[in-house]
Design an enzyme around this catalytic site. Structure first.
Site, PDB file in Angstrom:
ATOM      1  N   GLY A  28      41.426   9.669 -14.892  1.00 48.56           N
ATOM      2  CA  GLY A  28      42.101  10.897 -15.028  1.00 48.56           C
ATOM      3  C   GLY A  28      40.865  11.981 -15.294  1.00 48.56           C
ATOM      4  O   GLY A  28      39.805  11.510 -15.803  1.00 48.56           O
TER       5      GLY A  28
ATOM      6  N   ASP B 229      35.601   3.390 -23.382  1.00 48.51           N
ATOM      7  CA  ASP B 229      34.861   4.027 -22.396  1.00 48.51           C
ATOM      8  C   ASP B 229      33.560   5.032 -23.069  1.00 48.51           C
ATOM      9  O   ASP B 229      33.834   5.826 -23.834  1.00 48.51           O
ATOM     10  CB  ASP B 229      35.888   5.171 -21.605  1.00 48.51           C
ATOM     11  CG  ASP B 229      35.031   6.023 -20.738  1.00 48.51           C
ATOM     12  OD1 ASP B 229      34.098   5.799 -20.474  1.00 48.51           O
ATOM     13  OD2 ASP B 229      35.627   6.996 -19.836  1.00 48.51           O
TER      14      ASP B 229
HETATM   15  O1  OSB Z   1      35.320   9.226 -18.336  1.00 50.95           O
HETATM   16  O2  OSB Z   1      37.412   9.063 -18.008  1.00 50.95           O
HETATM   17  C1  OSB Z   1      36.632   9.796 -18.331  1.00 50.95           C
HETATM   18  C2  OSB Z   1      38.266  12.958 -19.103  1.00 50.95           C
HETATM   19  C3  OSB Z   1      37.155  14.012 -18.462  1.00 50.95           C
HETATM   20  C4  OSB Z   1      36.087  13.442 -18.082  1.00 50.95           C
HETATM   21  C5  OSB Z   1      35.960  12.266 -18.004  1.00 50.95           C
HETATM   22  C6  OSB Z   1      36.871  10.948 -18.313  1.00 50.95           C
HETATM   23  C7  OSB Z   1      38.076  11.770 -19.051  1.00 50.95           C
HETATM   24  C8  OSB Z   1      38.935  11.075 -19.602  1.00 50.95           C
HETATM   25  C9  OSB Z   1      40.502  11.463 -19.456  1.00 50.95           C
HETATM   26  O3  OSB Z   1      38.708   9.666 -20.159  1.00 50.95           O
HETATM   27  C10 OSB Z   1      41.364  10.934 -18.712  1.00 50.95           C
HETATM   28  C11 OSB Z   1      42.694  11.585 -18.619  1.00 50.95           C
HETATM   29  O4  OSB Z   1      42.678  12.415 -17.774  1.00 50.95           O
HETATM   30  O5  OSB Z   1      43.401  11.350 -19.167  1.00 50.95           O
HETATM   31 MG    MG Z   2      35.462   7.510 -17.718  1.00 51.07          MG
END
Ligand code: OSB
Ligand code: MG
Length: 376
Positions: free
Chosen positions: A299, A197
């Site tokens: 998430g 990501d």
């Molecule tokens: O880009 O998916 C994302 C957390 C905060 C903001 C953006 C993202 C994320 C995560 C964490 O990747 C996902 C999680 O809650 O496990």
């Molecule tokens: Mg993401």
């Protein structure tokens, strides 16, 4: 069936330290400042039921334009007054009532979520039966932040593999990408599902660079380019073999349909908060099923409230890839619910209790509360 009267609304801010800092290409966090929404709904028979929603907005407008203080402001001064003047309501009417107020999907989602929780509790219905989901468990993936050294990263990955997570997601940015992925792939072997990501950290001209990720047999590359660059994502999708998945770019069913049509979205990350609520999330799921686009549930470091609801959503049949629905302990030493999400054999149980699927630990919730605003 718009048959509830909106009563008291409470906006609660809670401070939740993270078990370890979480670093992405847009910044590092070591605690969450979370806005919770509690609503009281009065049914036609006069009975009053409370429901809770969780706003996923972060402290700063770094992931999306929303931020927690702004979300609280818009709920108090714009969204709630609009809902109250519309009269009776239910979860399905909230989105339409608020549609003329632009943007602020995370704030809108939090209200809709609280109304949905209360509505379901008032009829002793589980979110799972409301959605018609049949799966009882879902596979659990983990999102792992950017680490300064590859050794540290491998230590973290091994810990999550030992915990049983069935899919690893690595946050990447230029300078912490190809080598990191190569080392992790070597550690976990060729068959463990792996994805990355970028949270918008690359540019259209990075196609050749991102092609270097192709040999590592990953499920997807999530949101490599800025959110508005839909055509750029379509260009990358044509250039890179690893499927391109959108997160930040997808804020509605309408926009998702367009991104799919343009070839920019080969896989969809659905986050209820980002798209304005669980009901819009279901519409995006349904669209992706008809378009043959694989879907998974993202998430936002949710507490047990959002984590429970996400686990139910991810039980819908189109969620064919493991989501970022990890155990509560992945982020928090103690959760605000008495039945936190746990992982067993790489899977999370789909909650089936009335409402969204959680019971609050009210004493602990009070301990972590930093501010309470009551609105009539
Ligand atoms: O880009 O998916 C994302 C957390 C905060 C903001 C953006 C993202 C994320 C995560 C964490 O990747 C996902 C999680 O809650 O496990
Ligand atoms: Mg993401």
């Amino acid at each position: 069936m718009t048959n509830f009267q909106l009563g008291l609304v409470e906006l609660r801010r809670i401070a939740m330290p993270l078990v370890s800092p979480f670093r992405t290409s847009f910044g590092s966090q070591s605690a969450r400042d979370i806005l919770l929404v509690r609503v009281e709904l009065t049914a036609e028979d006069g009975s009053v039921t409370e429901g809770w929603g969780e706003c996923v907005a972060l402290s700063e407008p770094s992931y999306s334009p929303e931020y927690v203080e702004g979300a609280q402001h818009v709920i108090e001064h714009h969204l709630l007054p609009r809902l109250r003047s519309a009269g009776r309501l239910d979860a399905a009417s909230v989105g339409a009532t608020l549609a003329k107020l632009h943007g602020h999907p995370m704030a809108k989602a939090a209200i809709e979520m609280a109304v949905l929780d209360a509505q379901l509790r008032s009829t002793e219905t589980s979110f799972a039966s409301y959605l018609g989901t049949t799966r009882t468990t879902i596979p659990s993936g983990v999102s792992i932040g950017i680490h300064n050294s590859i050794d540290d990263l491998l230590g973290s990955v091994q810990g999550y593999v030992d915990d049983g997570y069935v899919r690893i997601k690595l946050k990447i940015e230029p300078g912490s990408d190809i080598e990191h992925v190569a080392a992790v792939r070597e550690l976990i072997g060729p068959d463990t599902p792996l994805q990355v990501d970028a949270n918008t950290a690359y540019r259209r001209t990075d196609g050749q660079h991102l092609r270097e990720l192709d040999p590592f047999n990953m499920l997807l590359i999530e949101q490599p380019l800025p959110e508005a660059d839909i055509i750029g994502h379509a260009m990358l999708a044509a250039e890179v073999d690893t499927p391109i998945c959108l997160d930040e770019s997808l804020v509605s069913a309408r926009g998702t349909a367009d991104a799919i049509e343009l070839g920019a979205c080969e896989i969809a990350n659905i986050k209820p908060g980002r798209v304005g609520g669980y009901l819009e999330a279901v519409r995006i799921h349904d669209l992706c099923v008809t378009k043959d686009i694989p879907v998974w549930c993202g998430g936002m470091l949710e507490t047990g409230i959002g984590r429970a609801a996400n686990a139910v959503l991810a039980a819908l049949p189109g969620f064919t890839l493991p989501g970022d629905i990890s155990a509560s302990t992945r982020f928090y030493a103690r959760d605000i619910v008495i039945d936190p999400i746990t992982i067993s054999d790489g899977h999370v149980k789909v909650p089936t209790s009335p409402g969204l699927g959680f019971e609050l630990d009210k004493a602990f919730l009070d301990q972590v509360t930093t501010r309470t605003t009551t609105l009539h």
